[in-house]
Design a protein around this motif. Structure first.
Motif, PDB file in Angstrom:
ATOM      1  N   TYR A 297      27.274  63.535  14.674  1.00  0.00           N
ATOM      2  CA  TYR A 297      27.933  63.557  13.376  1.00  0.00           C
ATOM      3  C   TYR A 297      26.936  63.263  12.249  1.00  0.00           C
ATOM      4  N   THR A 298      26.020  62.337  12.493  1.00  0.00           N
ATOM      5  CA  THR A 298      25.054  61.945  11.468  1.00  0.00           C
ATOM      6  C   THR A 298      23.970  62.993  11.272  1.00  0.00           C
ATOM      7  N   TYR A 299      23.485  63.574  12.374  1.00  0.00           N
ATOM      8  CA  TYR A 299      22.386  64.538  12.264  1.00  0.00           C
ATOM      9  C   TYR A 299      22.832  65.845  11.625  1.00  0.00           C
ATOM     10  N   LEU A 300      24.052  66.302  11.928  1.00  0.00           N
ATOM     11  CA  LEU A 300      24.526  67.560  11.364  1.00  0.00           C
ATOM     12  C   LEU A 300      24.582  67.525   9.847  1.00  0.00           C
ATOM     13  N   VAL A 301      24.905  66.340   9.295  1.00  0.00           N
ATOM     14  CA  VAL A 301      25.085  66.244   7.857  1.00  0.00           C
ATOM     15  C   VAL A 301      23.770  66.390   7.105  1.00  0.00           C
ATOM     16  N   GLN A 302      22.654  66.205   7.791  1.00  0.00           N
ATOM     17  CA  GLN A 302      21.364  66.302   7.114  1.00  0.00           C
ATOM     18  C   GLN A 302      21.047  67.738   6.698  1.00  0.00           C
ATOM     19  N   ILE A 303      21.547  68.707   7.431  1.00  0.00           N
ATOM     20  CA  ILE A 303      21.172  70.105   7.189  1.00  0.00           C
ATOM     21  C   ILE A 303      22.295  70.933   6.586  1.00  0.00           C
ATOM     22  N   ILE A 304      23.556  70.465   6.727  1.00  0.00           N
ATOM     23  CA  ILE A 304      24.695  71.266   6.266  1.00  0.00           C
ATOM     24  C   ILE A 304      24.621  71.584   4.772  1.00  0.00           C
ATOM     25  N   PRO A 305      24.422  70.616   3.870  1.00  0.00           N
ATOM     26  CA  PRO A 305      24.382  70.981   2.440  1.00  0.00           C
ATOM     27  C   PRO A 305      23.222  71.916   2.104  1.00  0.00           C
ATOM     28  N   ILE A 306      22.090  71.792   2.794  1.00  0.00           N
ATOM     29  CA  ILE A 306      20.967  72.686   2.535  1.00  0.00           C
ATOM     30  C   ILE A 306      21.318  74.111   2.963  1.00  0.00           C
ATOM     31  N   ILE A 307      21.967  74.231   4.157  1.00  0.00           N
ATOM     32  CA  ILE A 307      22.349  75.563   4.635  1.00  0.00           C
ATOM     33  C   ILE A 307      23.352  76.213   3.695  1.00  0.00           C
ATOM     34  N   VAL A 308      24.317  75.425   3.192  1.00  0.00           N
ATOM     35  CA  VAL A 308      25.353  75.979   2.326  1.00  0.00           C
ATOM     36  C   VAL A 308      24.772  76.427   0.982  1.00  0.00           C
ATOM     37  N   LEU A 309      23.841  75.657   0.419  1.00  0.00           N
ATOM     38  CA  LEU A 309      23.319  75.946  -0.920  1.00  0.00           C
ATOM     39  C   LEU A 309      22.049  76.795  -0.905  1.00  0.00           C
ATOM     40  N   ALA A 310      21.463  77.023   0.273  1.00  0.00           N
ATOM     41  CA  ALA A 310      20.213  77.794   0.325  1.00  0.00           C
ATOM     42  C   ALA A 310      20.362  79.195  -0.271  1.00  0.00           C
ATOM     43  N   PRO A 311      21.433  79.974   0.019  1.00  0.00           N
ATOM     44  CA  PRO A 311      21.552  81.305  -0.609  1.00  0.00           C
ATOM     45  C   PRO A 311      21.577  81.240  -2.137  1.00  0.00           C
ATOM     46  N   SER A 312      22.274  80.244  -2.698  1.00  0.00           N
ATOM     47  CA  SER A 312      22.310  80.118  -4.159  1.00  0.00           C
ATOM     48  C   SER A 312      20.938  79.765  -4.721  1.00  0.00           C
ATOM     49  N   TYR A 313      20.188  78.987  -3.974  1.00  0.00           N
ATOM     50  CA  TYR A 313      18.847  78.623  -4.453  1.00  0.00           C
ATOM     51  C   TYR A 313      17.916  79.832  -4.418  1.00  0.00           C
ATOM     52  N   PHE A 314      17.993  80.583  -3.311  1.00  0.00           N
ATOM     53  CA  PHE A 314      17.136  81.760  -3.220  1.00  0.00           C
ATOM     54  C   PHE A 314      17.522  82.811  -4.247  1.00  0.00           C
ATOM     55  N   ALA A 315      18.784  82.784  -4.683  1.00  0.00           N
ATOM     56  CA  ALA A 315      19.219  83.731  -5.718  1.00  0.00           C
ATOM     57  C   ALA A 315      19.005  83.186  -7.118  1.00  0.00           C
ATOM     58  N   ASN A 316      18.360  82.028  -7.219  1.00  0.00           N
ATOM     59  CA  ASN A 316      18.056  81.390  -8.520  1.00  0.00           C
ATOM     60  C   ASN A 316      19.312  80.997  -9.295  1.00  0.00           C
ATOM     61  N   ARG A 317      20.397  80.744  -8.574  1.00  0.00           N
ATOM     62  CA  ARG A 317      21.605  80.268  -9.247  1.00  0.00           C
ATOM     63  C   ARG A 317      21.617  78.745  -9.365  1.00  0.00           C
ATOM     64  N   VAL A 318      20.860  78.047  -8.551  1.00  0.00           N
ATOM     65  CA  VAL A 318      20.695  76.597  -8.663  1.00  0.00           C
ATOM     66  C   VAL A 318      19.209  76.289  -8.599  1.00  0.00           C
ATOM     67  N   THR A 319      18.836  75.178  -9.241  1.00  0.00           N
ATOM     68  CA  THR A 319      17.438  74.774  -9.251  1.00  0.00           C
ATOM     69  C   THR A 319      17.143  73.896  -8.037  1.00  0.00           C
ATOM     70  N   LEU A 320      15.862  73.627  -7.812  1.00  0.00           N
ATOM     71  CA  LEU A 320      15.473  72.740  -6.715  1.00  0.00           C
ATOM     72  C   LEU A 320      16.011  71.333  -6.948  1.00  0.00           C
ATOM     73  N   GLY A 321      16.019  70.880  -8.207  1.00  0.00           N
ATOM     74  CA  GLY A 321      16.574  69.561  -8.517  1.00  0.00           C
ATOM     75  C   GLY A 321      18.059  69.493  -8.237  1.00  0.00           C
ATOM     76  N   SER A 322      18.782  70.581  -8.575  1.00  0.00           N
ATOM     77  CA  SER A 322      20.215  70.607  -8.284  1.00  0.00           C
ATOM     78  C   SER A 322      20.463  70.611  -6.787  1.00  0.00           C
ATOM     79  N   LEU A 323      19.618  71.337  -6.044  1.00  0.00           N
ATOM     80  CA  LEU A 323      19.753  71.346  -4.595  1.00  0.00           C
ATOM     81  C   LEU A 323      19.537  69.951  -4.014  1.00  0.00           C
ATOM     82  N   GLN A 324      18.496  69.268  -4.506  1.00  0.00           N
ATOM     83  CA  GLN A 324      18.231  67.907  -4.022  1.00  0.00           C
ATOM     84  C   GLN A 324      19.350  66.959  -4.416  1.00  0.00           C
ATOM     85  N   GLN A 325      19.879  67.109  -5.645  1.00  0.00           N
ATOM     86  CA  GLN A 325      20.965  66.228  -6.097  1.00  0.00           C
ATOM     87  C   GLN A 325      22.232  66.476  -5.292  1.00  0.00           C
ATOM     88  N   ALA A 326      22.502  67.763  -4.995  1.00  0.00           N
ATOM     89  CA  ALA A 326      23.683  68.073  -4.188  1.00  0.00           C
ATOM     90  C   ALA A 326      23.539  67.485  -2.788  1.00  0.00           C
TER      91      ALA A 326
END
Length: 739
Positions: A297-326
């Protein structure tokens, strides 16, 4: 794989010397009733029942909690500010914006310097609040524990195991964990509100997924780890039993050494240790099963928000700071929503302690009276323990200065009434005591105990049986009346109920029928068969059970005056007094106390008291005890320092002190001279003032008594006869011959 793990575990057992046991089921299967005790509904009910009176009846606790909440709010604000600062920090790095990077760094340092004292003081105030809660709970439970002699009933009925652990470790653990849970719950609520807004502004579906993920994780954790609460309950009990078995060896070391019982005691200790180890292993096994889920349960949470927001980051819809904050906000909110998942081990231990504490409180509540209700009862009054709470509240009102004179006078009068209950001094007036002893729960009746100032002791058709066995009648139909100067000896074979009769007279056993009319029990002094030495100084041993503040100066000076009069009247008394005449005389003490300041009066009182106690030690043939131990202010473990005979003499000293100071109207002795030689026995009995009742086997005791009550082992009616002169002479001849 299972075989390999079993082999590894067996190897560890052999390495550490664990004995090989074929089939021994130590950890029991839990019944449905025991599973119901760990239900969330019952635990929440117990939690609010035990914790809420602290805030409901304590204004200072409410203010302290409000201050902790303010610090908590500030701490959450700083965490949110750091989140935005970290976002700007990563955006500056991503954009290679040097001036902005420096500005964000300075802001981050400033926020850190401001938040550090807030966080530290928040933790400090939270710990102080948990200590205050522990003090309140310990005092409240201790009031109930000593009220109505519940401490004796617990030991007699054995319905609640290890009350000492429940009063100390369980109360402490509940206080610490409850404040931690409440503070983390409030922090989690504030964090969820603050960081959920951040998640909703960045990517709303991520927040919805977070709520579902945390809910499923919490429910699964409780389902998997519910049995862990029961195992922790068993673990607390097994550890307490182990500690108790080791304490018994320390307390009875000499007896065990005489019996050469080391092997048997070691076997008992090892058995308790084995049970504790088996419980530990059972706990570890269930923790292992729970950890499988919690770690995933603990390990899965480390990667889930990155996986969910990665497409938006690669599409330049969110910044790296927003990704880190999320990512940071997602973890913060999940950590807060998954508090039970992350800390289920601690929650299970607290739940087990709460279960034991709740069981303890429920037993004590069953013995509460309308005059002294349980402080944990619903809609309980603010003053639960009138004698203690009223004093405390009175001091608060005096210090506030805002109360009217009528209110202060009324409070004083109420306090005086509570401290001085009805003494039934009027002729013919009697007061039935509250049931403070052990009664039978399987039928048989209850003995009526009436306290009356006009009598020493009267019984009417008294029948007594053990509380746990009403079919075994110890005796029946005892009717007698003792005059004010009675000296009664109770005799009979071992096991016929002699000590049980004394328990009934003291109000400890009330299983039977008939009535007992006795002088107020606060004015009766019991010397039990086994001497008891309290913790404290030698001075406190002699004044036990009274506190020094309860001793009246007038009564003390009158007692010393009687000593001086006897010293001046006979040559023997004069010779004895000359060795202890270093203190002031009673007349001089009274004169000095009337013409001196308060501090000088205290010094005179202390000096007179010490002189009186030194004289008492001489009376009970312990003239060198004070000097040998270093004075009356010396603190020792008196039950191990003194021999059994010295302890019995010291107990007689207590009785003489109580009689001289007016605290004792009736003395009851249960084989109190069994460890004394015949000369010492005759010496101490010659100083006792009647009325008194003795239990004993020695024929020499007949010369100190006027009547004999004989009990028989078949439960027949006791026989009361007078002591004849021939019996006295025979007892005296036996004493002279043996001596």
């Amino acid at each position: 794989m299972r075989r390999v793990m079993h082999a590894v575990a067996s190897s560890f057992g052999r390495v550490f010397g664990a004995p090989k046991v074929k089939t021994l089921k130590i950890v029991p299967e839990f019944s449905e009733h025991e599973h119901e005790r760990t239900s969330a509904t019952r635990l929440f009910h117990l939690f609010f029942k035990v914790a809420t009176p602290f805030w409901r009846t304590n204004k200072n606790a409410r203010w302290a909690t409000a201050f902790v909440l303010i610090l908590m709010l500030l701490n959450t604000g700083f965490n949110v500010a750091m989140s935005f600062c970290a976002r700007a920090f990563w955006d500056a790095l991503s954009d290679r914006d040097v001036p902005r990077f420096h500005t964000v760094t300075y802001v981050f340092i400033l926020i850190t310097l401001l938040s550090d004292p807030v966080y530290v003081y928040y933790n400090y105030c939270r710990n102080v609040l948990s200590t205050s809660l522990r003090q309140y709970l310990a005092n409240a439970v201790m009031d109930m524990y000593y009220d109505q002699r519940s401490y004796y009933v617990i030991e007699a009925t054995r319905k609640v195991d290890n009350p000492d652990q429940r009063l100390s470790e369980d109360v402490k653990g509940f206080a610490e964990m409850s404040i931690l849970l409440i503070s983390h719950g409030m922090t989690s609520l504030l964090d969820v509100i603050a960081f959920s807004y951040i998640l909703l502004t960045i990517y709303p579906p991520l927040f919805a997924f977070l709520v579902v993920y945390a809910s499923v994780g919490t429910a699964s954790t409780f389902f998997i780890g519910r049995k862990l609460i029961l195992l922790e309950f068993q673990n607390l009990r097994s550890e307490a039993d182990l500690r108790f078995s080791l304490m018994r060896v320390r307390a009875n070391a000499e007896s065990i050494a005489f019996y050469r019982g080391e092997a048997r005691e070691e076997y008992n200790n090892r058995k308790m240790l084995f049970i504790a180890i088996e419980n530990d292993l059972a706990v570890f096994r269930w923790q292992r099963n729970l950890d499988y889920f919690v770690q995933l349960y603990t390990y899965l949470v480390q990667i889930i928000p990155i996986i969910v927001l990665a497409p938006s980051y690669f599409a330049n819809r969110v910044t790296l700071g927003s990704l880190q904050q999320a990512w940071s906000a997602f973890n913060s909110v999940l950590r807060d929503l998954s508090f039970i998942v992350m800390r289920f081990d601690e929650v299970s231990k607290m739940s087990a302690g709460l279960d034991r504490l709740g069981e303890f409180i429920e037993f004590l509540e069953a013995r509460a009276t309308p005059e002294n209700p349980s402080p944990f009862a619903a809609r309980a009054r603010e003053s639960k323990r009138p004698r203690r709470k009223t004093k405390k509240n009175t001091k608060t009102k005096r210090g506030g200065g805002g109360e009217s004179s009528d209110a202060v006078a009324a409070t004083k009068q109420k306090e005086k009434d509570l401290e001085q209950p009805d003494e039934t001094c009027s002729v013919g007036t009697d007061t039935s005591t509250v049931s403070t002893g052990v009664t039978s729960e399987v039928g048989g009746g209850v003995i009526q105990i009436i306290e009356d100032d006009t009598v020493s002791l009267e019984t009417q058709d008294l029948t007594l049986f053990p509380p746990d066995d009403p079919s075994r009648v110890l005796f029946r139909g005892l009717t007698m009346s003792l005059p004010q100067n009675a000296r009664l000896l109770i005799v009979g074979p071992s096991g016929c109920g002699k000590s049980s009769l004394l328990r009934a007279l003291a109000g400890l056993w009330q299983s039977g029928a008939g009535s007992i009319r006795i002088a107020p029990l606060r004015d009766a002094f019991f010397l039990p068969q086994r001497p008891y030495c309290t913790l404290g100084t030698l001075r406190e041993q002699l004044t036990y059970p009274r506190k020094l503040s309860e001793i009246s100066p007038d009564a003390l000076y009158a007692a010393v005056a009687r000593i001086d009069d006897r010293a001046a009247s006979t040559a023997a008394a004069t010779a004895a007094a000359s060795s202890t005449a270093t203190g002031v005389t009673a007349a001089a003490a009274v004169a000095a106390s009337r013409s001196s300041s308060s501090s000088e009066q205290d010094d005179t009182f202390a000096e007179t008291l010490d002189r009186f106690l030194e004289h008492t030690l001489v009376q009970v043939s312990l003239p060198l005890l004070s000097r040998r131990m270093g004075g009356l202010s010396t603190e020792r473990d008196w039950s191990t320092v003194l021999s059994l005979g010295e302890q019995q003499r010291l107990a007689f000293g207590r009785l003489l002190v109580s009689q001289a100071l007016g605290f004792c109207r009736l003395s009851i002795l249960d084989e109190a001279t069994s460890a004394l030689d015949l000369r010492s026995e005759a010496f101490v009995y010659s100083m006792l003032r009647p009325p008194f009742i003795s239990v004993g086997h020695r024929p020499s005791l007949l010369q100190f008594h006027d009547a004999v009550l004989r009990l028989s082992p078949d439960g027949a009616q006791p026989v009361l006869t007078a002591v004849t002169p021939e019996q006295r002479e025979a007892a005296l001849r036996a004493e002279v011959t043996i001596s």
